[in-house]
Design an enzyme around this catalytic site. Structure first.
Site, short mmCIF file in Angstrom:
data_model
loop_
_atom_site.label_atom_id
_atom_site.label_comp_id
_atom_site.label_asym_id
_atom_site.label_seq_id
_atom_site.Cartn_x
_atom_site.Cartn_y
_atom_site.Cartn_z
N TRP A 149 -24.78 -33.33 70.14
CA TRP A 149 -24.34 -32.90 71.46
C TRP A 149 -25.19 -31.77 72.04
O TRP A 149 -25.06 -31.44 73.21
CB TRP A 149 -22.88 -32.41 71.38
CG TRP A 149 -22.66 -31.50 70.21
CD1 TRP A 149 -22.17 -31.86 69.00
CD2 TRP A 149 -22.97 -30.11 70.13
NE1 TRP A 149 -22.16 -30.78 68.15
CE2 TRP A 149 -22.66 -29.68 68.82
CE3 TRP A 149 -23.50 -29.17 71.03
CZ2 TRP A 149 -22.85 -28.37 68.38
CZ3 TRP A 149 -23.70 -27.87 70.59
CH2 TRP A 149 -23.37 -27.48 69.29
N ASN A 150 -26.03 -31.11 71.21
CA ASN A 150 -26.66 -29.88 71.72
C ASN A 150 -27.77 -30.12 72.75
O ASN A 150 -28.05 -29.26 73.58
CB ASN A 150 -27.12 -28.98 70.58
CG ASN A 150 -28.12 -29.62 69.67
OD1 ASN A 150 -28.31 -30.83 69.71
ND2 ASN A 150 -28.75 -28.84 68.83
N LYS A 173 -25.61 -44.34 69.66
CA LYS A 173 -24.28 -43.73 69.60
C LYS A 173 -24.45 -42.23 69.81
O LYS A 173 -24.91 -41.51 68.93
CB LYS A 173 -23.62 -43.98 68.24
CG LYS A 173 -22.12 -43.68 68.33
CD LYS A 173 -21.51 -43.09 67.08
CE LYS A 173 -21.77 -41.63 66.89
NZ LYS A 173 -21.14 -40.73 67.89
N PRO A 174 -24.09 -41.75 70.99
CA PRO A 174 -24.23 -40.31 71.24
C PRO A 174 -23.03 -39.55 70.66
O PRO A 174 -22.05 -40.17 70.23
CB PRO A 174 -24.21 -40.24 72.77
CG PRO A 174 -23.40 -41.41 73.20
CD PRO A 174 -23.58 -42.48 72.17
N ALA A 175 -23.09 -38.23 70.68
CA ALA A 175 -21.99 -37.41 70.15
C ALA A 175 -20.76 -37.55 71.04
O ALA A 175 -20.88 -37.73 72.26
CB ALA A 175 -22.44 -35.96 70.09
N GLY A 226 -28.40 -34.62 63.33
CA GLY A 226 -27.07 -34.03 63.18
C GLY A 226 -27.01 -33.17 61.94
O GLY A 226 -28.04 -32.63 61.50
N LEU A 249 -32.22 -32.86 60.51
CA LEU A 249 -30.97 -32.26 60.04
C LEU A 249 -30.94 -30.75 60.33
O LEU A 249 -31.60 -30.29 61.23
CB LEU A 249 -30.80 -32.58 58.55
CG LEU A 249 -30.94 -34.09 58.24
CD1 LEU A 249 -30.81 -34.37 56.76
CD2 LEU A 249 -29.93 -34.92 59.02
N CYS A 282 -31.06 -26.56 66.36
CA CYS A 282 -31.37 -26.54 64.92
C CYS A 282 -32.61 -25.71 64.64
O CYS A 282 -32.88 -25.37 63.50
CB CYS A 282 -31.46 -27.94 64.36
SG CYS A 282 -32.42 -29.02 65.41
N GLU A 383 -26.04 -22.31 58.30
CA GLU A 383 -26.41 -22.44 59.70
C GLU A 383 -25.28 -21.87 60.57
O GLU A 383 -24.11 -22.17 60.37
CB GLU A 383 -26.59 -23.93 60.00
CG GLU A 383 -27.49 -24.20 61.17
CD GLU A 383 -27.78 -25.70 61.34
OE1 GLU A 383 -26.99 -26.52 60.89
OE2 GLU A 383 -28.81 -26.00 61.96
N GLU A 460 -40.37 -36.51 64.86
CA GLU A 460 -40.16 -37.03 66.21
C GLU A 460 -41.12 -36.32 67.14
O GLU A 460 -41.42 -35.14 66.95
CB GLU A 460 -38.72 -36.76 66.66
CG GLU A 460 -37.72 -37.61 65.90
CD GLU A 460 -36.31 -37.53 66.45
OE1 GLU A 460 -35.95 -36.52 67.07
OE2 GLU A 460 -35.57 -38.50 66.25
P1 ADP Z 1 -22.43 -31.75 64.44
O1 ADP Z 1 -21.86 -30.83 63.44
O2 ADP Z 1 -23.64 -31.26 65.15
O3 ADP Z 1 -21.42 -32.36 65.38
P2 ADP Z 1 -22.53 -34.25 63.06
O4 ADP Z 1 -23.46 -34.65 61.96
O5 ADP Z 1 -21.08 -34.24 62.76
O6 ADP Z 1 -23.08 -32.88 63.56
O7 ADP Z 1 -22.74 -35.19 64.33
C1 ADP Z 1 -23.99 -35.67 64.74
C2 ADP Z 1 -23.86 -37.11 65.17
O8 ADP Z 1 -23.45 -37.87 64.03
C3 ADP Z 1 -22.77 -37.33 66.22
O9 ADP Z 1 -23.19 -38.38 67.09
C4 ADP Z 1 -21.59 -37.77 65.39
O10 ADP Z 1 -20.66 -38.53 66.11
C5 ADP Z 1 -22.29 -38.62 64.34
N1 ADP Z 1 -21.51 -38.84 63.11
C6 ADP Z 1 -20.55 -38.06 62.57
N2 ADP Z 1 -20.05 -38.62 61.47
C7 ADP Z 1 -20.70 -39.80 61.29
C8 ADP Z 1 -20.66 -40.85 60.32
N3 ADP Z 1 -19.83 -40.80 59.29
N4 ADP Z 1 -21.49 -41.90 60.48
C9 ADP Z 1 -22.33 -41.96 61.51
N5 ADP Z 1 -22.44 -41.01 62.45
C10 ADP Z 1 -21.63 -39.93 62.35
#
Ligand code: ADP
Length: 479
Positions: A149-150, A173-175, A226, A249, A282, A383, A460
């Site tokens: 989302w950032n 698949k966005p946040a 993420g 990451l 990040c 973090e 990237e």
């Molecule tokens: P943050 O702490 O920055 O929200 P996340 O890793 O939870 O980091 O989220 C980053 C992305 O990964 C988002 O799009 C989130 O919806 C997705 N995400 C979270 N859990 C899963 C999962 N189990 N499998 C696939 N994508 C996921």
């Protein structure tokens, strides 16, 4: 209320179950829309559509692929104000930063459109008269992209642009916090006439959608940005089908200021690195190491500038610091500050959640400087993703290098010095994928962005980024 819908095989659709959940502004707490709540089935539909579109898209001449992308760039510039507004509305960053994000997001599309035409092969001299060695670069196939989302728009284009340029088809698949920016981007893809199935958008349950991406054999590549925790999980699951993966990451950037640095520039650099996006990137500074002889002057100049920063709703033109994206993020920042204070840290300024007046329904944390910090505190190990800067004094170059590298993270590191020898020693010895030497904002479309150690896999940006969406095929040709 507007619902952020999915885009699958060239059609907009809500979730099959009809479910949608509310989206709230991080600045005001008000409902700003709804997001369709899809899951495994919608992911499967999108994967099938991407699979069916793949052969034709891969065979489309690069010049044509690039032309679609150039059209998207033009549309992004034409819709810059609306895109920036959406970014700021849903994730809270200052509108000026959101406009900058639209520019760089469009640049990712532009750069990769240009590069699409330069995906070359090789012809390697053979040992035999009647043989030739050919090397082809081919698109890796259906790609699943998961974004955070950032940077709701530029993370999307940093993944999708090279994939599409390479000839891959994509499911994004966005946040869950920031679907609106992705939806607007897909509206522009549709307007640009991108053939159906080339780019698909799914929204909803992350673990269900992720599970389908992982288990469906039609998906050949997963690109994820993420948390390290989810990244590791996906990485181990991807091993079952040896899917190609790229991972961006977490980070824990050290920012080192040597006694010969230009103090004013170093302070401004730290502010740019630490407080951009309210500390929610990040590559934001997480630990600040300042030489013991200048720590006092540095801290007092920093405090003066930090206290002058305007915090508030990012949609307001004068705001420099927006809210934290959600309550979970806010509580984490607060917990790290409480942990540090409990272990003896001194708060030089800030230190608390703001709740009065205009801040009452938002997720605001004051810009904070901590002194008397040590390695036992969470803020020095984990973090933070918030506007908190812990200052750690140091004496020697060897000592600070050892401390800077003493982490499982390895994304970005910064240092300020005017000594050339020290500059070279530092950038060679820092165990990080991105080094800002007298530069707090290293990200740019043509450079490789990515981490050492547990901060990621692959790069990237630049031609390095495009390589992540290409397979190498070797042809041994006898005649
Ligand atoms: P943050 O702490 O920055 O929200 P996340 O890793 O939870 O980091 O989220 C980053 C992305 O990964 C988002 O799009 C989130 O919806 C997705 N995400 C979270 N859990 C899963 C999962 N189990 N499998 C696939 N994508 C996921």
């Amino acid at each position: 209320m507007t619902e952020r819908k999915m885009y699958i095989n060239g059609q907009w659709m809500g979730s099959i179950s009809g479910k949608a959940t509310a989206l709230r502004s991080p600045a005001t707490g008000k409902v700003i829309g709804e997001i369709a709540s899809g899951g495994r089935e919608e992911a499967r539909l999108a994967i099938t559509a991407a699979h069916e579109a793949f052969a034709e898209w891969a065979a489309t001449p690069a010049r044509e692929r690039a032309a679609y992308m150039q059209k998207v760039v033009q549309l992004m510039h034409e819709n810059k104000a609306e895109l920036a507004h959406m970014i700021s509305l849903e994730m809270g960053k200052p509108i000026r930063e959101a406009r900058g994000e639209v520019d760089i997001a469009a640049d990712y599309v532009q750069w990769n459109a240009e590069e699409a035409k330069r995906i070359y092969g090789d012809l390697i001299p053979s040992n035999a008269k009647h043989k030739r060695i050919l090397v082809l670069r081919q698109p890796v196939g259906v790609t699943a992209a998961i974004t955070p989302w950032n940077f709701p728009l530029s993370m999307v284009t940093r993944k999708m642009a090279p994939a599409i340029a390479a000839g891959c088809t994509v499911i994004l698949k966005p946040a869950k916090q920031t679907p609106g920016s992705a939806v607007m981007f897909f509206e522009l893809l549709e307007k640009a006439g991108l053939p159906r199935g080339v780019a698909n958008l799914v929204l909803g349950n992350a673990s269900e959608i992720g599970a389908e991406f992982i288990s469906n054999p039609l998906v050949k590549k997963i690109t994820f940005t993420g948390s390290t925790e989810i990244g590791k999980q996906l990485l181990s699951q991807a091993a079952h089908q040896v899917k190609r993966v790229s991972m961006e990451l977490g980070g824990h950037a050290p920012f080192i200021v040597f006694p010969d640095a230009d103090l004013e520039k170093a302070v401004d650099g730290l502010i740019a690195s630490k407080f951009r996006n309210s500390g929610q990137t990040c590559i934001c500074t997480n630990r600040l190491y300042v030489h013991s002889t200048i720590v006092e002057s540095f801290a007092s100049l920093l405090k003066e500038k930090v206290q002058a920063m305007v915090m508030g709703n990012g949609l307001l033109e004068e705001v420099e610091l927006g809210p934290i994206v959600d309550q979970i993020g806010l509580q984490k920042v607060d917990e790290q500050v409480r942990d540090a204070v409990g272990k003896g840290a001194t708060v030089l300024c800030g230190g608390s959640i703001r709740k009065e007046g205009e801040f009452s329904n938002g997720n605001f944390f004051e810009p904070t400087i901590l002194l008397d910090v040590d390695d036992t505190m969470q803020v020095v190990r984990e973090e933070t993703f918030g506007p908190v800067v812990p200052i750690l004094p140091f004496e020697t170059e060897e000592e600070v290098l050892q401390k800077a590298n003493d982490t499982t993270f390895g994304l970005a590191a910064y240092f300020y010095t005017q000594d050339l020898g020290r500059t070279i020693r530092m950038y060679e010895k820092l165990e990080y994928g991105i080094i800002g030497a007298n530069d707090p904002v290293p990200t740019t479309v043509q450079a490789p962005f990515g981490g050492y150690k547990e901060s990621g896999l692959g790069r990237e940006g630049g031609y390095h980024g495009l390589e992540g969406f290409l397979e190498i095929k070797y042809v041994s040709l006898g005649f």
